[in-house]
Design an enzyme around this catalytic site. Sequence first.
Site, PDB file in Angstrom:
ATOM      1  N   GLY A   7       4.414  29.000 -14.903  1.00 33.47           N
ATOM      2  CA  GLY A   7       5.740  29.179 -15.585  1.00 33.47           C
ATOM      3  C   GLY A   7       5.516  29.171 -17.114  1.00 33.47           C
ATOM      4  N   TYR A   8       4.668  28.234 -17.595  1.00 34.25           N
ATOM      5  CA  TYR A   8       4.693  28.169 -19.172  1.00 34.25           C
ATOM      6  C   TYR A   8       3.944  29.465 -19.798  1.00 34.25           C
ATOM      7  CZ  TYR A   8       3.065  26.797 -23.569  1.00 34.25           C
ATOM      8  OH  TYR A   8       2.711  26.694 -25.229  1.00 34.25           O
TER       9      TYR A   8
END
Length: 346
Positions: free
Chosen positions: A150-151
Amino acid sequence: MNASPSSPSPQLPARLFLTGGSGYVGRNLIRHFTGLGVEVVALARSDAARRTVQLLGARPFEGDLLSANLVAGMAGCEALVHAAADTDHSAASASQCRTNVDGTRHVFAAAAQAQIRRAVHLSTESVLLDGGPLVDADERQPYPRRAAGGYSATKAQAEQIALAAVEKGVETTVVRPRFIWGRDDTTALPQLLKAVDAGQFAWIDGGRYRTSTTHIANLVHGIERALIAGQSGQCYFIADPDVVEFRSFISAMLASQGRPLPVREVPCWLVRTMAVVGERVAALSGGRWRPSVTRQALAPSAVEVTLNIGKALRELGYAPPVSRAEGLAELQGIHRGHYLASDQQR
């Protein structure tokens, strides 16, 4: 606090709007730019953040990345540095997407409306990570087909949003540091020490792979150079001039803090399997359970990740002011309660 000259260099903005001012990078940016005579207006979303940026010499503007009055806060600012981000390396979340993607979109829309002419977006080498090695990568490296997590995914989207602001009249440059370290670190080093002190640290595959790193002073210098000389619409890797073995560097950081060196090792295949299984269980739980390790967390620390900074050297005039030896000596001096000569010069 550094004494400020009466006015900044004509190459620098007289007034700068900063997001993420109370964070690790932001605090150092405030010290640096106010020391050069630049007026810094720092977005502050809490009383604690407001006090922090004010004590450092910035003028706080109360709000967050999605505040409706951002344009008013940016009024009179000639430049923007967007350093705020959700850097959580656990499972992807709606909150992280809201901060990194929606927040970046709103900040740059406000900058265009406020007629800010110059911007630097703080990105990361993680936008290129998919879990495999990244060796001597330069800015021509494409985004991976599947991000590590996600990052990486949300920061890649944020980077593209920032670059798209060029079409709205905001001359935007992106800087991508890797493994930020040094004095005043409230992120990577405290997490490392916590893991070591709890007996939870282990070398993945022995840690015998190479890594690029970025001392905080070198990053701040790189951002200054990007504001002055960065080409609009371009990305630049900012890192220390040398690469180092991951194990050797982490060992040196631990030694600077008086910690014994860990000896436990785990094979990479095992922790990757744990990450995959853990992420699946977390997904089935609807986010109620958090895995102890994720593929996103492994991506920057379990394989070689090295960057080529030639473009920044050539086009920005990037000249890293702090060597690895100097940075480690500074960490050791701070740990021992000493103030080094360099501490009074920065």
